[in-house]
Each structure stands twice: as structure tokens, then as C-alpha cells.
Scaffold this motif. Structure first.
Motif: not given
Length: 200
Positions: A83-85, A138-142, A146-156, A186-190
Motif C-alpha cells: 500500500t505504501v508503494q 486504499l488506506i484501509q488496505q494499508g 498491518g502497514e498502517f496503524k489502526a486509525n479512522d480510514a474515513a478521516k485519513l 508530501a506522501v513521505t510527510v503524510m
């Protein structure tokens, strides 16, 4: 498709092709229905029958652009295994497709215009909802991988779309290379932030 339907589709395509060329050449605001009538030989009534308004016609062109964009992305998405790629790949795709697209300038004018009918506003909202849904998936896939921490995908997804819109606006005068560098940063910062790890 029968003969009448075929003629209707050919008429519609002729209108769209002529309008696209005018919007690219003159911009959204400076292109009038009268210009489109003159370029196509169709009547004003015929244009309104197919598209209801100049805004409706332009939205149809934006829908075509969106579909084309999605097809191109789907063709290359498999090249990015994580997902990061994918998000870095998406940033590059946005730069190469959006910033150099012939309708970009006219689209800026259209979205910055305050004069929109309710049905046009609804279609713009639907388009925006589609972008947010794409980002959220896309964010939910991450998150799921396990690539991204659990979070609110809609807000992200909202944050991501805001970043994309802002980058697009700020990169209009940049070269493709400069824009690619800024989008990548910008992607790196995000994804990783800019704060140094705090020491105790």
C-alpha cells in the motif's frame, strides 16, 4: 444499438469533442453555449437536451476524464505490491495525468466558480465522494495489511484528498520533475511525519 440511437450517440460525441476543444483553448468561463453551437452546428436546444447546461456538459467531460484516469491506474496498480508503494505510485500518476491534462485549467475555473445549479453541486459532491471512497479503500488496505496503524480510514481519506487538491493547486506552474519531488515529499510527510523522535 439501432440507427436512431447510433445517430444520437454520434451527435453527442460531436458536441463533446467540439466543447472539449473549446474548453481547452478558451477555458471554462470564456466558452459559451453559443460557441459550442457554432462549432457543432447543433442547436442550443439539442445541447440542452443532452446535457441540460454548459456545466452539465463540462461535468460529462470530467466524468470521462475520471474514467480514463481510473482505467490507467488499474493498468499499473499491480506494479506496486504494498500500500505504501501504491500511494507513492498514485502520487506520480496524479502528477503525470492531472497536471498535464488539457482540461486542467478549465477544471480549475469550473471548481472555483460560485455559480452552480443544485444538480451540478450534487454531481460535484458525488464526484468528491467517489474520490474519498477511493482514498479510504486504499488506506484501509494499508491498515488491514498491518502497514498502517489502526486509525479512522474515513478521516485519513479526507486528509489525503485535501493534500492532493492542495498539491494540485500549488503545482500548476511547476515542471513535472519539480511537482514529482513535491508530491513524493508530501506522501513521505503524510506517512511518516516531520517531527523528530522525542527524547526523554
Amino acid at each position: 444499438m439501432n440507427k436512431k440511437q447510433l445517430q444520437t450517440e454520434q451527435t453527442k460525441k460531436r458536441m463533446l469533442d467540439a466543447a472539449r476543444a473549446l474548453f481547452v483553448q478558451k477555458g471554462f468561463k470564456a466558452t459559451s453555449i453559443e460557441d459550442i453551437v457554432a462549432a457543432t452546428g447543433s442547436s442550443k436546444g439539442n445541447i440542452y437536451y443532452h446535457f441540460k447546461s454548459k456545466e452539465g456538459l463540462f461535468l460529462y467531460l470530467l466524468d470521462e476524464w475520471n474514467r480514463d484516469w481510473e482505467e490507467k491506474w488499474q493498468e499499473k496498480e499491480h506494479l506496486y505490491p504494498t500500500t505504501v508503494q501504491k500511494i507513492y505510485g498514485l502520487a506520480e500518476h496524479l502528477v503525470r495525468d492531472d497536471l498535464s491534462h488539457p482540461l486542467t485549467k478549465a477544471a480549475d475555473e469550473f471548481f472555483n466558480s460560485d455559480e452552480k445549479d443544485n444538480d451540478v453541486e450534487e454531481r460535484v459532491s458525488t464526484m468528491m465522494a467517489s474520490h474519498l471512497s477511493f482514498n479510504q479503500q486504499l488506506i484501509q488496505q494499508g491498515i488491514d495489511s498491518g502497514e498502517f496503524k489502526a486509525n479512522d480510514a474515513a478521516k485519513l481519506a479526507i486528509i489525503m484528498e485535501s493534500l492532493i487538491i492542495g498539491l494540485g493547486q500549488m503545482s500548476r506552474q511547476a515542471s513535472i520533475e519539480e511537482a514529482l519531488n513535491v508530491y513524493e515529499l508530501a506522501v513521505t510527510v503524510m506517512l511518516y511525519g516531520i517531527a523528530s523522535p522525542m527524547t526523554s
